[in-house]
Design an enzyme around this catalytic site. Structure first.
Site, mmCIF file in Angstrom:
data_model
loop_
_atom_site.group_PDB
_atom_site.id
_atom_site.type_symbol
_atom_site.label_atom_id
_atom_site.label_comp_id
_atom_site.label_asym_id
_atom_site.label_seq_id
_atom_site.Cartn_x
_atom_site.Cartn_y
_atom_site.Cartn_z
ATOM 1 N N TYR A 87 -18.511 8.125 9.940
ATOM 2 C CA TYR A 87 -19.434 9.236 9.626
ATOM 3 C C TYR A 87 -19.847 9.222 8.149
ATOM 4 O O TYR A 87 -21.022 9.407 7.811
ATOM 5 C CB TYR A 87 -18.730 10.533 9.998
ATOM 6 C CG TYR A 87 -19.521 11.812 9.888
ATOM 7 C CD1 TYR A 87 -20.417 12.193 10.885
ATOM 8 C CD2 TYR A 87 -19.338 12.681 8.804
ATOM 9 C CE1 TYR A 87 -21.114 13.394 10.809
ATOM 10 C CE2 TYR A 87 -20.020 13.881 8.721
ATOM 11 C CZ TYR A 87 -20.909 14.233 9.724
ATOM 12 O OH TYR A 87 -21.583 15.433 9.638
ATOM 13 N N THR A 123 -19.986 6.688 6.178
ATOM 14 C CA THR A 123 -20.887 5.547 5.982
ATOM 15 C C THR A 123 -22.302 5.894 6.454
ATOM 16 O O THR A 123 -23.290 5.634 5.757
ATOM 17 C CB THR A 123 -20.353 4.323 6.762
ATOM 18 O OG1 THR A 123 -19.036 4.036 6.282
ATOM 19 C CG2 THR A 123 -21.235 3.108 6.589
ATOM 20 N N LYS A 137 -23.617 8.884 6.799
ATOM 21 C CA LYS A 137 -24.227 9.959 6.004
ATOM 22 C C LYS A 137 -24.636 9.461 4.613
ATOM 23 O O LYS A 137 -25.616 9.955 4.033
ATOM 24 C CB LYS A 137 -23.276 11.150 5.910
ATOM 25 C CG LYS A 137 -23.075 11.885 7.245
ATOM 26 C CD LYS A 137 -24.392 12.254 7.905
ATOM 27 C CE LYS A 137 -24.263 13.357 8.936
ATOM 28 N NZ LYS A 137 -25.550 13.631 9.620
HETATM 29 P P1 NAP Z 1 -23.511 20.224 16.718
HETATM 30 O O1 NAP Z 1 -23.301 21.690 16.866
HETATM 31 O O2 NAP Z 1 -22.508 19.283 17.310
HETATM 32 O O3 NAP Z 1 -24.982 19.875 17.270
HETATM 33 C C1 NAP Z 1 -25.455 18.557 17.253
HETATM 34 C C2 NAP Z 1 -26.501 18.409 18.333
HETATM 35 O O4 NAP Z 1 -26.967 17.047 18.321
HETATM 36 C C3 NAP Z 1 -25.935 18.672 19.738
HETATM 37 O O5 NAP Z 1 -26.774 19.557 20.463
HETATM 38 C C4 NAP Z 1 -25.911 17.286 20.349
HETATM 39 O O6 NAP Z 1 -26.095 17.249 21.758
HETATM 40 C C5 NAP Z 1 -27.092 16.628 19.661
HETATM 41 N N1 NAP Z 1 -27.031 15.173 19.811
HETATM 42 C C6 NAP Z 1 -25.948 14.364 19.709
HETATM 43 N N2 NAP Z 1 -26.281 13.102 19.959
HETATM 44 C C7 NAP Z 1 -27.613 13.084 20.216
HETATM 45 C C8 NAP Z 1 -28.528 12.071 20.556
HETATM 46 N N3 NAP Z 1 -28.143 10.782 20.667
HETATM 47 N N4 NAP Z 1 -29.831 12.393 20.775
HETATM 48 C C9 NAP Z 1 -30.232 13.685 20.675
HETATM 49 N N5 NAP Z 1 -29.398 14.704 20.354
HETATM 50 C C10 NAP Z 1 -28.103 14.408 20.129
HETATM 51 O O7 NAP Z 1 -23.626 19.795 15.183
HETATM 52 P P2 NAP Z 1 -24.001 20.625 13.846
HETATM 53 O O8 NAP Z 1 -22.727 21.035 13.215
HETATM 54 O O9 NAP Z 1 -25.055 21.619 14.127
HETATM 55 O O10 NAP Z 1 -24.575 19.427 12.959
HETATM 56 C C11 NAP Z 1 -25.961 19.138 12.822
HETATM 57 C C12 NAP Z 1 -26.138 18.026 11.789
HETATM 58 O O11 NAP Z 1 -25.584 18.450 10.530
HETATM 59 C C13 NAP Z 1 -25.412 16.730 12.150
HETATM 60 O O12 NAP Z 1 -26.178 15.620 11.727
HETATM 61 C C14 NAP Z 1 -24.141 16.822 11.348
HETATM 62 O O13 NAP Z 1 -23.584 15.549 11.115
HETATM 63 C C15 NAP Z 1 -24.629 17.506 10.098
HETATM 64 N N6 NAP Z 1 -23.574 18.199 9.325
HETATM 65 C C16 NAP Z 1 -22.848 19.218 9.884
HETATM 66 C C17 NAP Z 1 -21.866 19.849 9.119
HETATM 67 C C18 NAP Z 1 -21.010 20.983 9.655
HETATM 68 O O14 NAP Z 1 -20.096 21.430 8.936
HETATM 69 N N7 NAP Z 1 -21.259 21.513 10.850
HETATM 70 C C19 NAP Z 1 -21.622 19.417 7.811
HETATM 71 C C20 NAP Z 1 -22.381 18.376 7.291
HETATM 72 C C21 NAP Z 1 -23.359 17.777 8.061
HETATM 73 P P3 NAP Z 1 -24.814 17.321 22.746
HETATM 74 O O15 NAP Z 1 -24.312 18.701 22.629
HETATM 75 O O16 NAP Z 1 -25.392 17.028 24.104
HETATM 76 O O17 NAP Z 1 -23.866 16.276 22.267
#
Ligand code: NAP
Length: 249
Positions: A150, A152, A154
């Site tokens: 992850y 890498t 990001k």
């Molecule tokens: P989340 O609640 O897990 O939501 C991610 C969404 O992406 C889910 O609806 C998931 O669908 C969808 N997804 C996964 N693989 C996919 C694919 N191949 N094609 C299309 N959609 C896909 O995550 P979040 O916490 O909101 O995170 C959103 C972004 O912010 C991510 O890039 C994450 O790495 C980044 N981020 C989050 C945090 C944090 O603390 N939450 C911190 C830093 C960065 P499914 O439910 O069907 O898997």
């Protein structure tokens, strides 16, 4: 006619809040996630607030599905000029226990997915001579135990963002990245579960280490996206904002 934005991974979490915020800002929003039916709640919340949204099912790491999705969005909503590459997955493990599959899926969703979505959408931005691309990085780009894959991906997205800024700037397109810290979503709930911690105490512990003394909410990130996408942010490109309640928490 409203400008059109695509938000990937918008069924829940940061993506859902971002789709809602961009709709409030006046965009027609393509709410894209793996399954179109999972986008129903986000679409309904946008429509009930008077906005326009379209649920789109696609795997961002699949080139054919991405092209079909972008073509359909252009035909049904209008040419997309804003793209938020937010879809993400985690497959955390210490390096010696990390499987090939855990490495590959994280690279495919974050890096290949952002590449494919951006390549498909940029055509419409260049034709419009205006566009905004926002990529979701993470504080993990600075290194994080158990997240070799992850971190890498990001960090890679930051290089991708800066290159997009250089290549697309002359067409009126900006590209920026947001590196969130700890945000309360299903992704961080899954992390707490994986390490065997109760959710509420886990959030309190994480919040205590954050300079602004609270956990981040999806709306904090949606607000940052809204800024990058705004008309007046056109001179800001190739930047990474750490939205973490401090330098890196
Ligand atoms: P989340 O609640 O897990 O939501 C991610 C969404 O992406 C889910 O609806 C998931 O669908 C969808 N997804 C996964 N693989 C996919 C694919 N191949 N094609 C299309 N959609 C896909 O995550 P979040 O916490 O909101 O995170 C959103 C972004 O912010 C991510 O890039 C994450 O790495 C980044 N981020 C989050 C945090 C944090 O603390 N939450 C911190 C830093 C960065 P499914 O439910 O069907 O898997």
């Amino acid at each position: 006619m409203s400008k059109v934005a695509i938000v990937t991974g918008a069924a829940r979490g940061i993506g859902a809040a971002t789709a809602q915020r961009l709709a409030q800002d006046g965009f027609a929003v393509a709410v894209l996630d793996l399954k179109a039916e999972d986008c129903a709640d986000t679409v309904a919340s946008i429509e009930s607030a008077g906005g326009r949204a379209l649920a789109v099912g696609a795997d961002v790491s699949d080139a054919e599905q991405v092209q079909a999705a972008v073509d359909r969005i252009a035909a049904e909503l209008g040419p997309p000029v804003v793209l938020v590459n937010n879809a993400g997955v985690t497959r955390d493990n210490l390096l010696f226990k990390m499987s090939d599959a855990d490495w590959d899926i994280v690279m495919n969703v974050h890096l290949r997915g952002s590449f494919l979505m951006t390549r498909a959408a940029q055509k419409h931005m260049i034709e419009a001579k205006w566009g905004r691309i926002v990529n979701l990085s993470s504080v993990s780009a600075l290194g994080n135990r158990g997240q070799a894959n992850y971190a890498t991906a990001k960090a890679g997205l930051q290089g991708f963002t800066k290159t997009l800024a250089i290549e697309l700037g002359k067409f009126g397109v900006t590209a920026n990245a947001i590196a969130p810290g700890f945000i309360v979503t299903d992704m961080t709930k899954a992390t707490a579960e994986r390490i065997g911690e109760e959710w509420e105490p886990y959030v309190a512990k994480r919040a205590a280490a954050i300079p602004v003394a609270r956990a981040g909410q999806p709306e904090d990130i949606a607000h940052t996206v809204s800024f990058f996408v705004s008309e007046n942010a056109g001179f800001i490109s190739g930047q990474v904002i750490y939205a973490a309640g401090g330098p890196r928490n």
